[in-house]
Scaffold this motif. Structure first.
Motif, PDB file in Angstrom:
ATOM      1  N   SER A 119      -7.064  18.692  37.222  1.00  0.00           N
ATOM      2  CA  SER A 119      -6.899  20.138  37.075  1.00  0.00           C
ATOM      3  C   SER A 119      -7.789  20.933  38.022  1.00  0.00           C
ATOM      4  O   SER A 119      -7.540  22.117  38.265  1.00  0.00           O
ATOM      5  CB  SER A 119      -7.196  20.553  35.626  1.00  0.00           C
ATOM      6  N   ARG A 120      -8.820  20.289  38.558  1.00  0.00           N
ATOM      7  CA  ARG A 120      -9.706  20.989  39.495  1.00  0.00           C
ATOM      8  C   ARG A 120      -9.076  21.137  40.873  1.00  0.00           C
ATOM      9  O   ARG A 120      -9.521  21.957  41.683  1.00  0.00           O
ATOM     10  CB  ARG A 120     -11.037  20.245  39.608  1.00  0.00           C
ATOM     11  N   VAL A 121      -8.064  20.335  41.162  1.00  0.00           N
ATOM     12  CA  VAL A 121      -7.380  20.379  42.460  1.00  0.00           C
ATOM     13  C   VAL A 121      -6.256  21.401  42.396  1.00  0.00           C
ATOM     14  O   VAL A 121      -5.304  21.258  41.615  1.00  0.00           O
ATOM     15  CB  VAL A 121      -6.822  18.994  42.847  1.00  0.00           C
ATOM     16  N   SER A 122      -6.366  22.460  43.189  1.00  0.00           N
ATOM     17  CA  SER A 122      -5.390  23.554  43.166  1.00  0.00           C
ATOM     18  C   SER A 122      -4.228  23.305  44.116  1.00  0.00           C
ATOM     19  O   SER A 122      -3.122  23.810  43.902  1.00  0.00           O
ATOM     20  CB  SER A 122      -6.067  24.872  43.549  1.00  0.00           C
ATOM     21  N   ALA A 123      -4.461  22.563  45.188  1.00  0.00           N
ATOM     22  CA  ALA A 123      -3.420  22.293  46.184  1.00  0.00           C
ATOM     23  C   ALA A 123      -3.756  20.995  46.909  1.00  0.00           C
ATOM     24  O   ALA A 123      -4.910  20.573  46.957  1.00  0.00           O
ATOM     25  CB  ALA A 123      -3.312  23.449  47.181  1.00  0.00           C
ATOM     26  N   ILE A 124      -2.726  20.376  47.479  1.00  0.00           N
ATOM     27  CA  ILE A 124      -2.898  19.116  48.203  1.00  0.00           C
ATOM     28  C   ILE A 124      -2.377  19.286  49.623  1.00  0.00           C
ATOM     29  O   ILE A 124      -1.266  19.785  49.838  1.00  0.00           O
ATOM     30  CB  ILE A 124      -2.139  17.964  47.516  1.00  0.00           C
ATOM     31  N   VAL A 125      -3.184  18.871  50.591  1.00  0.00           N
ATOM     32  CA  VAL A 125      -2.749  18.798  51.985  1.00  0.00           C
ATOM     33  C   VAL A 125      -2.714  17.325  52.372  1.00  0.00           C
ATOM     34  O   VAL A 125      -3.730  16.634  52.311  1.00  0.00           O
ATOM     35  CB  VAL A 125      -3.699  19.563  52.929  1.00  0.00           C
ATOM     36  N   LEU A 126      -1.539  16.855  52.722  1.00  0.00           N
ATOM     37  CA  LEU A 126      -1.377  15.471  53.171  1.00  0.00           C
ATOM     38  C   LEU A 126      -1.422  15.450  54.688  1.00  0.00           C
ATOM     39  O   LEU A 126      -0.551  16.025  55.344  1.00  0.00           O
ATOM     40  CB  LEU A 126      -0.055  14.900  52.659  1.00  0.00           C
ATOM     41  N   ARG A 127      -2.446  14.824  55.233  1.00  0.00           N
ATOM     42  CA  ARG A 127      -2.577  14.698  56.689  1.00  0.00           C
ATOM     43  C   ARG A 127      -1.981  13.350  57.097  1.00  0.00           C
ATOM     44  O   ARG A 127      -2.489  12.299  56.739  1.00  0.00           O
ATOM     45  CB  ARG A 127      -4.042  14.775  57.097  1.00  0.00           C
ATOM     46  N   VAL A 128      -0.877  13.394  57.839  1.00  0.00           N
ATOM     47  CA  VAL A 128      -0.141  12.182  58.176  1.00  0.00           C
ATOM     48  C   VAL A 128      -0.359  11.813  59.640  1.00  0.00           C
ATOM     49  O   VAL A 128      -0.123  12.612  60.540  1.00  0.00           O
ATOM     50  CB  VAL A 128       1.371  12.351  57.900  1.00  0.00           C
ATOM     51  N   ASN A 129      -0.810  10.602  59.846  1.00  0.00           N
ATOM     52  CA  ASN A 129      -0.903  10.008  61.179  1.00  0.00           C
ATOM     53  C   ASN A 129      -0.409   8.577  61.054  1.00  0.00           C
ATOM     54  O   ASN A 129      -1.192   7.639  60.964  1.00  0.00           O
ATOM     55  CB  ASN A 129      -2.346  10.048  61.691  1.00  0.00           C
ATOM     56  N   SER A 130       0.909   8.417  61.005  1.00  0.00           N
ATOM     57  CA  SER A 130       1.487   7.116  60.699  1.00  0.00           C
ATOM     58  C   SER A 130       2.826   6.917  61.400  1.00  0.00           C
ATOM     59  O   SER A 130       3.651   7.825  61.439  1.00  0.00           O
ATOM     60  CB  SER A 130       1.677   6.969  59.186  1.00  0.00           C
ATOM     61  N   PRO A 131       3.073   5.696  61.930  1.00  0.00           N
ATOM     62  CA  PRO A 131       4.378   5.380  62.502  1.00  0.00           C
ATOM     63  C   PRO A 131       5.371   4.901  61.454  1.00  0.00           C
ATOM     64  O   PRO A 131       6.491   4.535  61.783  1.00  0.00           O
ATOM     65  CB  PRO A 131       4.039   4.248  63.478  1.00  0.00           C
ATOM     66  N   GLY A 132       4.941   4.881  60.168  1.00  0.00           N
ATOM     67  CA  GLY A 132       5.816   4.409  59.111  1.00  0.00           C
ATOM     68  C   GLY A 132       5.584   2.942  58.802  1.00  0.00           C
ATOM     69  O   GLY A 132       4.528   2.384  59.095  1.00  0.00           O
ATOM     70  N   GLY A 133       6.591   2.313  58.206  1.00  0.00           N
ATOM     71  CA  GLY A 133       6.458   0.908  57.830  1.00  0.00           C
ATOM     72  C   GLY A 133       7.375   0.562  56.684  1.00  0.00           C
ATOM     73  O   GLY A 133       8.576   0.852  56.731  1.00  0.00           O
ATOM     74  N   SER A 134       6.827  -0.014  55.640  1.00  0.00           N
ATOM     75  CA  SER A 134       7.601  -0.475  54.497  1.00  0.00           C
ATOM     76  C   SER A 134       8.389   0.667  53.848  1.00  0.00           C
ATOM     77  O   SER A 134       7.831   1.705  53.504  1.00  0.00           O
ATOM     78  CB  SER A 134       6.668  -1.113  53.466  1.00  0.00           C
ATOM     79  N   ALA A 135       9.702   0.442  53.651  1.00  0.00           N
ATOM     80  CA  ALA A 135      10.537   1.463  53.024  1.00  0.00           C
ATOM     81  C   ALA A 135      10.193   1.625  51.546  1.00  0.00           C
ATOM     82  O   ALA A 135      10.130   2.751  51.031  1.00  0.00           O
ATOM     83  CB  ALA A 135      12.010   1.098  53.187  1.00  0.00           C
ATOM     84  N   SER A 136       9.961   0.513  50.842  1.00  0.00           N
ATOM     85  CA  SER A 136       9.652   0.608  49.411  1.00  0.00           C
ATOM     86  C   SER A 136       8.305   1.289  49.190  1.00  0.00           C
ATOM     87  O   SER A 136       8.151   2.092  48.258  1.00  0.00           O
ATOM     88  CB  SER A 136       9.647  -0.789  48.779  1.00  0.00           C
ATOM     89  N   ALA A 137       7.326   1.009  50.036  1.00  0.00           N
ATOM     90  CA  ALA A 137       6.016   1.666  49.914  1.00  0.00           C
ATOM     91  C   ALA A 137       6.131   3.152  50.239  1.00  0.00           C
ATOM     92  O   ALA A 137       5.494   3.998  49.593  1.00  0.00           O
ATOM     93  CB  ALA A 137       5.004   0.995  50.834  1.00  0.00           C
ATOM     94  N   SER A 138       6.952   3.501  51.231  1.00  0.00           N
ATOM     95  CA  SER A 138       7.156   4.909  51.583  1.00  0.00           C
ATOM     96  C   SER A 138       7.765   5.668  50.407  1.00  0.00           C
ATOM     97  O   SER A 138       7.379   6.806  50.110  1.00  0.00           O
ATOM     98  CB  SER A 138       8.070   5.027  52.809  1.00  0.00           C
TER      99      SER A 138
END
Length: 632
Positions: A375-394
């Protein structure tokens, strides 16, 4: 005495690491260093009044927060350990310096590092903001590469060594193909895929680029180079065509030519540049015991600011001031305090927990779940630096981010690469930010199946199988898949691709037919992705954080930014130790660097082989950017 002990301990740690010493010895060295540090009092850097902030371009500006550096490639590369600064801290330090009365200006020195192309653009934007304060930016270059010159071109005045050069010939992408080598070794590869541009498996199945891959790579290079060239030309007061004509005519511009074409302002030796800086800033030290001009390195300045942050609140002030209010004003009332969580998704996406430099689907989903329920987290910023990979993990990560977006603002900031699975996990975001030079898209799916039938025959190995049903041994490495098994694999790939299209269409508010048209596994630059609707805004991490805070109704100056995964206190202490270790104890080790060609070949081969480790999806299905797509 203290400096001597630090140097001695640094050398000791280097020997331990190089000769494979045990973990206990490393811990002993750290404990000894801590003892020396404590006996000498706190080691918070002092910011001299009237100092210039020195930005060395050989610094590795990484996304993730503090942690010990990766010694493997450094030691095999000849002992070179570049200084490391987390990107967000570097950006904040540069922008804070603009209003810091102790900082008189910025000096940029040339050097190359592993910093990504989008991260360099964010650094350049921070330097441009600093420039608006009216404080000077000076740059000194010797053998200037494209990445060096791109950052240095923001300076008011660029000095070049008379025996130096400026090498900005453009961009190239060179592939490394394993097909013929695999055939000689007896390793077989079978592939199922969707998307005519989905070329992630070409290095394993082909001895060259397909026409589709060549087409998409050429467009990407043109977009990225056009963006870089435009930035450099604008800063130098030149036309893009002038710089392009110069580099096309000469490739590498020697000092006199670089001066003639307006790429630099003067030709001076390093000692002359330092003398001019001493006249402007006064005498000081360069941090390595040499008499120089009054200065403080970006690493030390960042640490000095961070020492103050520990007792206060960190706010993305510069970026927030640029953004218009998203949440609106609440009748003049004070908005509540809160926290913006920045979660770093850096590396290949793999099934399970994952290891260093990887995004483990299970571990990362758990991290997101914790932030969603906090509840202390008001917003989330996802910083992505990825070429991808596993479809199920994604999909596991995407699911958790979707749930988080139902209760709080979720914003994505794309770094140099956020493609394929890296784009998949971004789809639930309320807003997606990318740099014009970001590599993104690659919406496609492939299935990869390796076998060692021929290799086992060469080695005299024999496999015997006992099974209960027709497909019980599907995926066994001793033989290729049968036609029926390949048909099952293709059906799975087709189904997952349809789900990928569905995720993008729903998340981006686009028609599925349109998504299918622009998907096909094709990579796009951030600039073109924005035009297609795959990205909302062009901007960096600071802009993404500011947007998330405003979307959550948080007032500027009344929220905290927390980074995840959180380093332990020991990890942070170890990271700070290595910062000093690399600057002071390893300063002379840069002269031990191995031949650049040999080091480059080794690093490229090691990078490709490490990428193979990420192919661990239980269904052998991947949303992955082509391994060969590297911009040089």
């Amino acid at each position: 005495m203290k400096s001597f002990l630090r140097s001695m301990l640094a050398a000791f740690v280097a020997l331990v690491l190089f000769f494979g010493g045990g973990f206990a010895l490393l811990m002993l060295a750290v404990a000894m260093f801590s003892f020396v540090g404590k006996s000498a009092g706190p080691r918070v850097p002092t910011v001299p009044s009237g100092a210039f902030l020195v930005v060395n371009l050989d610094t590795h500006f990484r996304d993730a927060p503090a942690g010990p550096p990766d010694f493997t490639m450094a030691l095999l590369g000849g002992g070179h350990l570049p200084p490391t600064v987390p990107l967000r801290r570097a950006l904040d330090a540069i922008r804070t310096a603009a209003d810091d009365e102790r900082i008189k200006g910025v000096v940029i020195f040339g050097g190359d590092s592993a910093t990504g192309i989008a991260e360099r653009r964010e650094l350049r934007a921070a330097l441009a903001d600093f420039k608006e304060s009216g404080k000077p930016i000076r740059a000194y270059l010797s053998l200037a590469s494209r990445s060096q010159y791109y950052l240095a071109s923001v300076a008011d005045k660029i000095a070049l060594d008379p025996f130096g050069f400026v090498a900005i010939p453009g961009l190239a992408s060179q592939g490394l193909f394993f097909k013929n080598a695999f055939e000689k070794l007896g390793v077989g590869v079978q592939v199922t895929r969707v998307g005519k541009y989905k070329s992630a498996v070409e290095p394993f199945t082909s001895d060259g680029l397909s026409e589709e891959n060549r087409e998409q790579t050429q467009m990407l290079l043109n977009d990225v180079w056009g963006s870089l060239l435009g930035d450099m030309a604008a800063s130098r007061g030149l036309e893009v065509s002038e710089i392009q004509a110069a580099v096309d005519a000469e490739g590498v511009l020697l000092a006199e030519s670089a001066l003639k074409h307006g790429l630099v302002d003067e030709l001076v030796y390093r000692d002359e540049f330092l003398a001019a800086m001493r006249a402007e800033a006064g005498h000081g030290s360069d941090g390595a015991g040499n008499r120089s001009f009054k200065q403080i390195s970006l690493q030390k300045y960042s640490r000095a600011l961070r020492a103050g942050e520990r007792a206060g609140v960190f706010v993305e002030k510069a970026a927030a001031e640029k953004k218009k209010s998203v949440a609106g004003e609440a009748g003049g009332a004070r908005k509540p305090r809160g926290r913006v969580a920045v979660l770093y998704a850096e590396g290949a996406i793999v099934d399970g927990r994952g290891g260093p430099g990887q995004i483990g689907g299970e571990r990362f989903a758990q991290e997101l779940r914790t932030l969603r329920e906090d509840s202390r987290v008001s917003a989330i910023v996802l910083r992505v630096n990825s070429p991808g990979g596993s479809a199920s993990a994604s999909e596991a990560i995407q699911r958790e981010l979707s749930l988080a977006a139902q209760s709080k603002p979720v914003v994505v900031s794309m770094g140099s690469v956020a493609a394929s699975g890296g784009y998949w996990i971004s789809t639930p975001a309320q807003r997606i930010f990318a740099e014009p030079v970001t590599i993104t898209g690659s919406i496609g799916v492939v299935g990869v199946f390796f076998n060692i039938e021929s290799l086992s025959e060469k080695l005299g190995l024999n496999f015997e199988t006992v099974k209960t049903s027709r497909f019980a041994d599907t995926g066994a490495i001793d033989r290729p898949l049968t036609a029926a098994e390949l048909s099952i694999a293709q059906r799975s790939v087709d189904w997952i691709y349809d789900k990928f299209i569905e995720r993008v269409a729903e998340g981006r508010g686009l028609a599925p037919d349109f998504v299918h048209e622009i998907a096909q596994g094709r990579v796009w630059s951030g600039l073109r992705a924005q035009r297609l609707g795959l990205v909302d805004e062009l901007g960096g991490l600071g802009e993404a954080i500011a947007y998330a805070a405003e979307a959550a109704g948080l007032e500027q100056g009344r929220y905290r930014v927390s980074e995840y995964p959180r380093p332990t206190q020991f990890g942070e202490a170890l990271a700070e130790f290595f910062e000093e270790f690399m600057q002071e104890g390893f300063g002379e080790a840069r002269a031990l660097k191995a031949n650049a060609v040999v080091r480059g070949l080794w690093q490229r081969a090691a990078s490709e082989l490490r990428a193979l480790e990420s192919y661990n999806d239980p269904q052998h299905v991947y949303a992955r950017l082509p391994l060969i797509l590297e911009l040089n």
